[in-house]
Write a protein that holds these residues in place. Structure first.
Motif: not given
Length: 212
Positions: A108-116, A123-126, A101-104
């Protein structure tokens, strides 16, 4: 079961914010919050988390360097990188290391929660645009390396990289334990092989082939 986390960021406000964010989520457990790469690596070794969230830019060991150690030591943690700005080289390193995973930080913080959650499920989150650029750069570098291997010896490729790094003949001679005269002979041979007329043209050639 809760998703077990180690968090690392050298900015206390961001680290405290991340810790609070995950403490509010019932399916997360924060095992350790670290302000530098060395502490993060030790926490990963000690706690064996499911996921480590690492800032790319940290004092001592960077997030990329911690990720490399985690892979080398087979510590088992899945890895998510946080970054304010994503450089091509960072993304290339992330892809080559198999980071999930790579998060900018601007997201929004919720995107990091979803990513994790996605990374935890396998799955991957790139970031797609940066991933595409990094893969294109990797393919270009590999193609350039093959072309260079057909044209130049390993010693000559090493010398090209030193020239591209800005080293003068005397410095190159010292590093390679050869005379300046031998360096000049090598350079003359390289110029002829790759059809350039000097150091500036050689630098451009090295950049085009992905050597630097």
């Amino acid at each position: 079961m809760a998703i077990r986390l180690v968090l690392a960021d050298d900015h206390p406000l961001i680290l405290n914010g991340l810790t609070s964010l995950f403490n509010f989520e019932p399916d997360f457990e924060v095992l350790a919050s670290c302000t530098d790469g060395a502490a993060a690596l030790e926490a990963i070794r000690r706690e064996r988390p499911d996921i480590a969230v690492l800032d790319i830019r940290m004092p001592g060991l960077t997030g990329i360097e911690v990720a490399r150690k985690v892979n080398e030591e087979k510590l088992g943690a899945r890895l998510v990188l946080l970054t304010a700005a994503l450089e091509d080289e960072d993304m290339l390193d992330a892809v080559m290391l198999g980071i999930q995973g790579v998060v900018l930080k601007e997201m929004a913080p919720q995107f990091l929660v979803q990513c994790i959650r996605k990374v935890y499920s396998g799955e991957q989150w790139l970031e797609r645009r940066s991933t595409k650029q990094a893969l294109e750069k990797l393919l270009k570098r590999e193609a350039g390396a093959r072309e260079m291997a057909a044209l130049l010896t390993q010693r000559e490729i090493e010398l090209v990289r030193m020239v591209a790094a800005g080293l003068r003949n005397k410095e190159i001679a010292g590093k390679l334990c050869i005379s300046e005269g031998t360096v000049k002979v090598h350079l003359h041979n390289i110029y002829q092989k790759v059809n350039v007329d000097g150091r500036v043209a050689l630098l451009r050639f090295a950049q085009e082939k992905g050597l630097v």
